[in-house]
Motif scaffolding. Structure first.
Motif, PDB file in Angstrom:
ATOM      1  N   LEU A 522     -96.191  48.999 -31.545  1.00  0.00           N
ATOM      2  CA  LEU A 522     -96.540  47.972 -30.558  1.00  0.00           C
ATOM      3  C   LEU A 522     -95.349  47.089 -30.200  1.00  0.00           C
ATOM      4  N   GLY A 523     -94.244  47.271 -30.905  1.00  0.00           N
ATOM      5  CA  GLY A 523     -93.051  46.463 -30.647  1.00  0.00           C
ATOM      6  C   GLY A 523     -93.222  45.004 -31.037  1.00  0.00           C
ATOM      7  N   ILE A 524     -94.009  44.779 -32.101  1.00  0.00           N
ATOM      8  CA  ILE A 524     -94.258  43.404 -32.556  1.00  0.00           C
ATOM      9  C   ILE A 524     -93.331  43.100 -33.735  1.00  0.00           C
ATOM     10  N   SER A 525     -92.580  42.024 -33.642  1.00  0.00           N
ATOM     11  CA  SER A 525     -91.772  41.646 -34.805  1.00  0.00           C
ATOM     12  C   SER A 525     -92.649  40.786 -35.714  1.00  0.00           C
ATOM     13  N   TYR A 526     -92.602  41.124 -36.999  1.00  0.00           N
ATOM     14  CA  TYR A 526     -93.506  40.493 -37.974  1.00  0.00           C
ATOM     15  C   TYR A 526     -92.756  39.479 -38.824  1.00  0.00           C
ATOM     16  N   PRO A 527     -93.243  38.265 -38.915  1.00  0.00           N
ATOM     17  CA  PRO A 527     -94.397  37.717 -38.198  1.00  0.00           C
ATOM     18  C   PRO A 527     -93.968  37.119 -36.853  1.00  0.00           C
ATOM     19  N   THR A 528     -94.857  37.177 -35.883  1.00  0.00           N
ATOM     20  CA  THR A 528     -94.646  36.443 -34.634  1.00  0.00           C
ATOM     21  C   THR A 528     -95.454  35.152 -34.738  1.00  0.00           C
ATOM     22  N   VAL A 529     -94.750  34.026 -34.778  1.00  0.00           N
ATOM     23  CA  VAL A 529     -95.441  32.729 -34.930  1.00  0.00           C
ATOM     24  C   VAL A 529     -94.986  31.799 -33.809  1.00  0.00           C
TER      25      VAL A 529
END
Ligand SMILES: [Zn+2]
Length: 531
Positions: A522-529
């Motif tokens: 999904l191309g999500i960098s963890y964590p996105t805050v």
């Protein structure tokens, strides 16, 4: 006394044919199990992420069931599909002889809970689509890992016994487990190890603090007419629905504190200028025990009769779900709790902790981070004087209750989620395809596997579980199903919603051949805050 106990144990062993091993051997095997499960972490993550991406509502878990049964089939399990007449339900069986231990967990998700994992605020993957807003994507992967690890040990040690795995289908509708019981699915089962996602790592004994429940849809029938041209010729089924709800809401003040009741209007008519000839309302009636649930149901029927009388309409009703309040096996819970203590919480990373804190701040709930302390086994609470009058002030329900009144059962709560969301919400989906879920599932699988091993190698544990079941749990309370003989599983539920969203959801199913994790896909960098 001792002699008779010994005899009892001996005869139990003879009957069940279980194999006993020494404490040293047991410790070595449990250490071996831990190593095996750690090496299965990748396989476990792929399953957790895949089921998360399928996100299927109750009775529509076709992709999930196809995927999970294919894995089990490849591992040598025999699959019986469509059990209890439910297309997405199944029973996977491996091994032979006694004891027969069945591992279960739910697989369905929550309407409109679509949410990007790893993002600590509301971002749907697909607006309006369902999502794993309770974390039911993790339970069966956890059970599969546990079962496969124990299966390898059983093969190596030539241990007799049968492992079964089964999914809770349509759990959010409390829709299937009473039907499993009615179909005799657990007839030959010696113990059930159920599992539910949590932020906690624990298990409870005795009454589970849940409510029993029956859910009923009332369908009113009137007469259509031009709502402006000839309203006097119409009889509105929607009026009946509204009056039933008004009646119920007045009566609510005079019900016991234990009750929880809620409804949605499943059919409110078509358009305002046509007097609705059909309308329906779906009620959940929850109370502490069978008798009190039946009382609520009777009041619901009275409200419907009153509403029909006032509006000159008629009604029929159908049951869409039922659940007994759970009661869990103290001997098995004690064994499982000892295993939970051996396993302990995952070693959460700073990233995991920061993610949890960000979500807790977002939701304005106490900022406690991630749980890491094992608490004591929750034993049956002592009843307070006057309890009988007021009743417990219970909350939700789980139809594992029905199974727990037919076979000694416990529910493992494994730490794969963050303590933050209100439940049944997008907020409870956020962690469910992140390292928090991945690690929590591995920890849970270890406790589940060790307890499965205990049941297979300690005949006295199975005997103690049945002793508790017969002489404590069911001494004064006998199970009787809420289901009427003609009631059938509500297989049509959620079909329309899945038909609407599934084609677009398919585009984002997890592809483990191409991507290490679903977050990566999904191309999500963890964590996105939030900044
Ligand atoms: Zn659940």
């Amino acid at each position: 006394m001792i002699k008779s106990l010994l005899l009892l144990l001996l005869s139990a062993c003879l009957v069940c044919g279980q194999t006993k091993i020494s404490p040293e051997r047991e410790a070595a095997i449990k250490a071996d199990l831990v190593g095996r499960i750690d090496r299965m972490a990748k396989q476990s993550q792929v399953m957790v992420d895949s089921v998360f991406s399928f996100a299927e509502l109750g009775f529509q878990e076709f992709e999930t069931s196809k995927y999970l049964t294919a894995i089990l089939e490849k591992e040598g399990f025999k699959i019986e599909r469509g059990i209890a007449g439910i297309p997405t339900a199944w029973m996977a069986t491996w091994g032979s002889g006694k004891p027969v231990i069945a591992l279960g967990s739910d697989i369905d998700c929550i309407p409109q809970a679509s949410q990007k994992p790893g993002v600590a605020y509301r971002v749907p993957m697909l607006d309006g689509a369902p999502g794993h807003g309770e974390g039911h994507n993790s339970g069966m992967p956890m059970n599969i890992v546990a079962a496969l690890a124990v299966k390898e040990i059983m093969e190596r040690e030539k241990l007799p016994g049968t492992i079964k795995l089964w999914p809770g289908v349509g759990e959010e509708q409390l829709g299937t487990k009473a039907y499993y019981v009615r179909a005799g699915v657990f007839k030959d089962v010696d113990a059930v190890l159920f599992a539910h996602v949590s932020s906690d790592f624990n298990v409870s004994a005795g009454p589970g603090g849940q409510n029993g429940m029956v859910s009923v849809e009332y369908q009113f029938k009137g007469e259509s007419a031009h709502a402006a041209g000839a309203p006097w010729r119409g009889r509105s089924a929607l009026d009946a629905v509204e009056l039933m709800n008004v009646g119920w809401n007045f009566r609510r003040e005079h019900l016991r504190l234990a009750q929880r009741s809620h409804y949605v209007i499943t059919n409110g008519g078509d358009q305002p200028n046509v007097v609705p000839q059909n309308a329906s309302v779906w009620y959940f009636f929850r109370e502490a025990d069978y008798e009190h649930v039946m009382d609520l149901w009777k009041i619901g029927d009275q409200m419907a009769q009153g509403a029909a009388l006032m509006t000159n309409t008629t009604f029929t009703s159908r049951v869409l779900g039922t659940a007994w309040a759970g009661h869990f096996s103290q001997p098995i819970a004690e064994a499982m709790h000892a295993n939970i203590k051996k396993v302990g919480y995952p070693a959460w990373s700073e990233t995991d902790k920061n993610f949890a804190v960000a979500l807790q701040k977002e939701l304005k709930v106490p900022v406690t981070g991630l749980n890491d302390q094992i608490t004591e086994l929750r034993l049956p609470a002592a009843r307070l004087p006057g309890d009988r009058e007021i009743g417990p002030t219970g909350g939700g329900s789980d139809d594992i209750g029905d199974i727990s009144w037919n076979v000694p059962t416990v529910t493992l709560r494994y730490p794969a989620n963050i303590q933050a969301g209100p439940g049944h919400s997008w907020a409870n989906a956020i962690a469910m395809a992140t390292p928090i879920a991945h690690q929590g599932v591995v920890a849970g699988a270890k406790a589940q596997a060790m307890t499965l091993l205990d049941l297979i190698t300690k005949p006295e544990l199975v005997t103690a579980a049945w002793d508790y079941f017969k002489n404590v749990q069911t001494k004064d309370t006998k199970y009787q199903t809420f289901l009427r003989p003609d009631d059938q599983p509500a297989l049509w539920l959620n079909k329309k919603i899945m038909d609407e969203y599934r084609p677009r959801m398919k585009e984002t199913y997890y592809n483990p051949d191409k991507f290490g994790t679903y977050l990566e896909q999904l191309g999500i960098s963890y964590p996105t805050v939030r900044k």
